[in-house]
Design a protein around this motif. Structure first.
Motif, short mmCIF file in Angstrom:
data_model
loop_
_atom_site.label_atom_id
_atom_site.label_comp_id
_atom_site.label_asym_id
_atom_site.label_seq_id
_atom_site.Cartn_x
_atom_site.Cartn_y
_atom_site.Cartn_z
N VAL B 76 1.16 20.74 -7.27
CA VAL B 76 2.60 20.49 -7.43
C VAL B 76 3.23 21.73 -8.05
CG1 VAL B 76 4.33 19.02 -8.50
CG2 VAL B 76 2.18 18.02 -7.69
N THR B 77 4.05 22.42 -7.28
CA THR B 77 4.75 23.61 -7.79
C THR B 77 6.18 23.53 -7.33
OG1 THR B 77 4.13 24.87 -5.82
CG2 THR B 77 2.70 25.09 -7.74
N PRO B 78 7.11 24.15 -8.06
CA PRO B 78 8.51 24.13 -7.62
C PRO B 78 8.65 24.84 -6.27
CG PRO B 78 8.26 25.26 -9.74
CD PRO B 78 6.90 24.92 -9.27
N ASP B 79 9.60 24.37 -5.46
CA ASP B 79 9.82 25.02 -4.17
C ASP B 79 10.38 26.41 -4.40
OD1 ASP B 79 9.70 25.23 -1.45
OD2 ASP B 79 11.56 24.13 -1.07
N ARG B 80 10.00 27.33 -3.51
CA ARG B 80 10.56 28.68 -3.59
C ARG B 80 10.55 29.29 -2.19
NH1 ARG B 80 5.90 32.40 -4.30
NH2 ARG B 80 4.04 31.11 -4.38
#
Lengths: 289, 750
Positions: B76-80
């Motif tokens: 789970v990582t922030p969208d970029r």
């Protein structure tokens, strides 16, 4: 693909016993349809019965009356490499030569093409046009069946539980007769018939004595258009008669629209190909003695 | 720059030839590691649906199953926004295409995957995964997706309108415009105006080798992947992004590749295999079936295009206008950008407006395909130009020559052309024996068309080590698709004064060579060739120093000519000097690392003769000539091979290939039997004419040759068909298959 058992009977009796013992079993000749269907999950047999070792299914012989017996497992390459077939039934040799590519022809059989009961099967309209019959063996003995009655729905044939196709029988060619199979494919090889037409004619002093016409890919089964052929009997061999037969064949077709062609286009092709197949058969009949 | 080459322009046998013809070359599916598991991917049966629930319990419980993965297993990582060589893309789209999250957006969209002790168990286990879908209406074409009230694919996708964010949710990711001059005035000055709309079907690159990936997530946390890819570093970087790893933790070994054409740039199976390996502790291999390739990899966009062009009485094009709506598939990024940049690239027109729409639809996420976007655009423009020529009574090549783009011509998207070969290609077409030959026979027609592709630079790295026997080892990172091992080795050989055979090129993994961009954009012979040129120059520099040491002079006093180092009557052959490296300071290793600008755009043209059966609608290609500006053909056989390959793919695209979709969005012809690519029996020998207008930005003048050749075939065939049918009716929709040709025949009859 799911696990399955494999059996390779060496006699017809043994094959029939296995067939009776395993109602869900499927028969394997060349496997060029069956293995694809097993891989994509359309068929999931518990037992595969390889019939290539049964002598009757490997027969390719001509009897005293000049009729051809073609074992159900005889591969296409044997058909088109046989000198007698090439001489007396050239259309059969030519058709065996356009089914699949050379690797397929090394395995695939005419009997398998019929049993697979695809509406598009190339050999079936030809077998019907030639007046072919099936020798069927089963628990209750043997029975003959006309090829035109063998396919009953897409992928379904007339074999009852425990029955199997042993061989096909093609009558000796009549004097002044000609046979031709013609298919339309967008490519030049390796394709499925958008429409196929098998036609046989017997000529008599400038008139048609009889004719048989059958179509592929325009109905749920290979379609024998008996009336189109019967309509030619007694008619003179000319453009008008041929055109009328072509129109009758096209009118009998009930094609669908799919990725291989539209219904409208297929119906049109029925007429064009029937005309062309009849013309080729007539040319052959005029050259024969 | 000397053009008196010893190696460049010759036709040596390719270095990988023996392995390829004996079947010894290793492809991804040949990988077999100890304890290896086999993966199988569950794919969506629906074109558009919400995933309500996925239950994998029954699959996990099946004997022989070692791991099951879904999108929930991604970190789970922030969208970029990431740029992995294919332009800027949100990471969520890349992840979403690898394994669907929340929604499935096309039939064949990967939903989950299983690793088991064999493929059959994995396949059975996949069937035990329960997925509850809420099926939504599917939109399958750009006009459908753009209509009011259309079913929306992404509720987060907001339309960018002429550079401004509108905040409006729709299936149109972007509408952009290029404009120059005064189009209204241009059309007012025209005496002939032609306007038509054109449609092209979704088609697949059709590489013979299916996608495959094998991954080992080792106990030290390092991930090793073997796969079939056009760009090992792109795969490395994509895996690192998707799985949130440092790039140094991922090593990608590119196996031999059985075709790519742009379709093997995106990543599909690699992160899935890696996650399954992490969970199971064993290597995992996944190989797509042909059906998976059609349904689950990236085809090229279907398109809907309007082109309007005006011309004055002298045959000068006064205005041109285009609207291009391209189907991106499930995620934004249809190749409408390059389509808009190429749509009028062959012409010098002062007044131009081009509108482009990037539209998402419920089909597989599209990928590059050989000059992506340009063939769709050329199918429109080149037919309109043909029609104008007919209306003016001009030869269609003369009309093109009169308006041809040249050095200094400005395109509507901004750039001015540097040195290009558009005129030279057209002149070669006109001068060809083919164009001057008689057509002969009824129902025949001849068509011509031209096309353009930019080509790209991008980084490449090469090292060259000198062996004591006077040969060299060349290490590179470019997947060899079209014979580039040899075309790169030849450039090094030319510099070093040795033969192509004395250079041994090897394509290595991402740990073993400097960063190298994809084999794509027709860049490899240009850019990796330039790296090889630099590395060879580095070797020459060092070798001269060694000779100078022996001859007690300075390096710049040593000459190298035709492979012989010399100074004041003393000389060493390359091999003699190579033997002395140990005693003069040790090994010589040259390096070249480039990121070149100045890729030379390539023009290509086609002359084609067809014959139509007016009763069946079947088209036969009687004769086909491909003409292309190669800049400089390093290995002419491979240039001809590229031209022939692009031509054949163009012929397939023109006549039969298409994703035949039912109304639910299922492709019903997802096999090579029914997809109908042309076979050898459907083709004449493709004739080739190589034009050489050197690219001033490359030491040998190389332009890329992989792509422009696929641009002109579809309109050239359409133009030929127009004449074969006796004029009066144009085929404006691809494919121009037999039913379509029959419809044209019937429409004429009525």
């Amino acid at each position: 693909m799911k696990w399955f058992d494999y059996a390779a009977p060496a006699s017809l009796a043994e094959a029939l016993q296995l067939r009776a013992a395993h109602p869900q079993a499927l028969l394997l000749a060349g496997g060029t349809d069956l293995l694809v269907q097993m891989k994509n999950g359309r068929r999931q047999p518990d037992v595969v019965i390889d019939i290539k070792k049964v002598p009757e299914l490997n027969a390719l012989s001509i009897d005293a009356a000049g009729a051809l017996t073609l074992g159900a497992a005889v591969a296409c390459h044997r058909v088109y490499q046989d000198a007698a077939v090439r001489k007396h039934w050239p259309a059969l040799a030519e058709t065996a030569e356009i089914i699949g590519g050379i690797q397929i022809q090394g395995r695939a059989s005419i009997g398998g093409n019929l049993c697979n009961a695809a509406p598009s099967a190339d050999s079936v309209p030809l077998l019907i046009a030639m007046g072919g019959t099936c020798r069927i063996a089963g628990p209750a003995g043997e029975r003959p069946l006309a090829v035109e009655d063998f396919c009953i729905a897409p992928g379904r044939n007339a074999l009852a539980a425990g029955e199997m196709l042993v061989s096909l029988h093609i009558p000796a060619p009549a004097a002044h007769s000609g046979v031709h199979y013609l298919r339309f494919i967008p490519r030049n090889e390796m394709d499925i018939a958008v429409v196929g037409v098998g036609a046989q004619v017997v000529l008599n002093n400038g008139n048609f004595q009889s004719a048989r016409i059958a179509l592929a890919s325009v109905a749920p089964t290979p379609l024998f258009v008996r009336a189109a052929g019967d309509g030619l009997a007694g008619k003179p061999v000319n453009e008008e008669s041929i055109q009328a037969a072509a129109e009758a064949a096209a009118a009998a077709a009930t094609p669908i629209t799919d990725m291989r062609g539209t219904a409208e286009y297929r119906r049109h092709l029925c007429g064009v190909l029937t005309l062309r197949a009849l013309e080729a058969a007539i040319r052959q009949a005029k050259g024969s003695h | 720059m000397s053009t008196n080459y010893r190696v460049i322009g010759t036709r040596p046998i390719r270095h990988d030839g023996a392995d390829k013809v004996t079947g010894r070359a290793l492809y991804g599916a040949d990988i077999n590691l100890a304890g290896m598991l086999h993966g199988y991917v569950l794919r969506s049966p629906h074109a558009h649906a919400i995933i309500k629930r996925i239950d994998t319990a029954k699959a996990r419980a099946l004997d022989g199953v070692k791991a099951v993965v879904t999108a929930a297993d991604f970190p789970v990582t922030p969208d970029r926004i990431v740029d992995l060589g294919e332009g800027e893309t949100p990471l969520s789209c890349i992840r979403g295409n690898v394994l669907a999250s929340g929604k499935v957006l096309y039939r064949g969209h990967a939903v989950a995957a299983v690793a088991a002790i064999n493929t059959h168990i994995a396949e059975e286990a996949v069937k035990l995964i329960e997925v509850e879908y809420e099926v939504l209406p599917a939109v399958l074409t750009a006009p459908e997706a753009m209509a009011e009230g259309a079913s929306i694919l992404h509720d987060t996708l907001k339309t960018k309108e002429l550079g401004e964010q509108t905040g409006r949710v729709s299936n149109v990711a972007e509408h952009f415009r290029h404009t120059m001059g005064d189009v209204a005035k241009g059309f007012a000055d025209a005496t002939v105006i032609v306007e038509r709309t054109f449609d092209t079907a979704t088609v697949h690159q059709g590489y013979i080798e299916p996608h495959n990936a094998t991954a080992l997530w080792n106990n030290d946390g390092r991930v090793h992947v073997w796969c079939s890819t056009q760009g090992s570093f792109v795969v490395r970087d994509t895996i690192a992004c998707v799985l949130d790893l440092p790039v140094s933790q991922v090593k990608v070994t590119p196996m031999e590749i059985g075709g790519g054409f742009g379709g093997k740039i995106p990543v599909y199976l690699e992160p899935v295999a890696a996650l399954l390996s992490k969970m199971s502790g064993r290597p995992v291999k996944i190989v797509m079936s042909r059906k998976d390739v059609f349904e689950g990899s990236g085809p090229t966009p279907g398109s809907h295009t309007r082109v309007k062009m005006g011309v004055n009485a002298e045959g000068k094009i006064t205005a041109a206008e285009a609207t291009l709506a391209f189907e991106a598939g499930a995620y934004p990024g249809a190749m409408v950008g390059p389509a808009a940049m190429t749509v009028f690239a062959a012409y010098d027109v002062a007044n131009v407006t081009i509108d482009g729409y990037d539209v998402v639809v419920n089909k597989p996420s599209t990928a590059a395909y050989r000059a992506p976007g340009a063939p769709n655009a050329a199918f429109a423009t080149e037919q309109v130009v043909d029609e104008i020529a007919e209306k003016l009574g001009m030869d269609p090549i003369d009309l093109r020559l009169k308006n041809a783009a040249k050095e200094g011509t400005r395109r509507a998207d901004g750039p001015k052309f540097r040195k290009i070969g558009c005129v030279e290609v057209l002149q070669a077409m006109k001068a060809s024996e083919h164009y001057r030959s008689e057509l002969g026979g009824p129902n025949r027609g001849r068509g011509v068309a031209v096309g353009f592709w930019f080509n790209v630079g991008l980084p490449s790295s090469v090292t060259i080590s000198v062996n004591a026997d006077g040969t060299v080892n060349l290490v590179e990172g470019s997947t060899d698709i079209g014979g580039t091992r040899t075309s790169i080795a030849m450039q090094a050989a030319e510099v070093l004064g040795i033969t192509a055979e004395q250079v041994r090129p090897t394509v290595v993994d991402t740990d073993s060579v400097g960063f190298t961009g994809v084999t794509g954009g027709s860049r490899t012979t240009f850019a990796t060739g330039m790296a090889a040129y630099e590395a060879a120059q580095d070797v020459v520099r060092q070798m001269k120093e060694r000779a100078a040491k022996i001859w007690e002079t300075t390096a710049d006093a040593v000459a190298l000519d035709a492979g012989v180092f010399s100074h004041e009557g003393k000389q060493f052959t390359f091999a003699e000097l190579a033997e002395k490296l140990g005693s003069t300071g040790g090994p010589v290793v040259g390096r070249g690392a480039v990121n070149p600008r100045g890729a030379g755009g390539s023009f290509a043209g086609v002359v084609v003769d067809v014959e139509v059966d007016p009763e069946t609608g079947k088209t036969t290609i009687l004769r086909f000539t491909s003409v292309q500006d190669a800049g400089k053909a390093i290995h002419p056989s491979y240039v001809e091979g590229q031209m022939q390959g692009g031509s054949v793919q163009g012929i397939g695209w023109a006549l039969n290939e298409e994703y035949y979709m039912n109304t639910e969005g299922t492709m019903t012809n997802s096999s090579l039997l029914d997809y109908r690519m042309p076979t050898a029996l459907d083709l004449p020998m493709i004739e080739t004419i190589i034009v050489e207008v050197p690219n001033p930005s490359h030491p040998f003048g190389v332009r890329g040759v992989g792509e422009a050749n696929i641009v002109p075939p579809t309109p050239a065939i359409a133009n030929a068909l127009y004449r074969a049918l006796g004029g009066g009716v144009r085929l404006t929709r691809l494919p121009m298959n037999p039913p379509a040709v029959m419809r044209a025949v019937w429409s004429k009859a009525n």
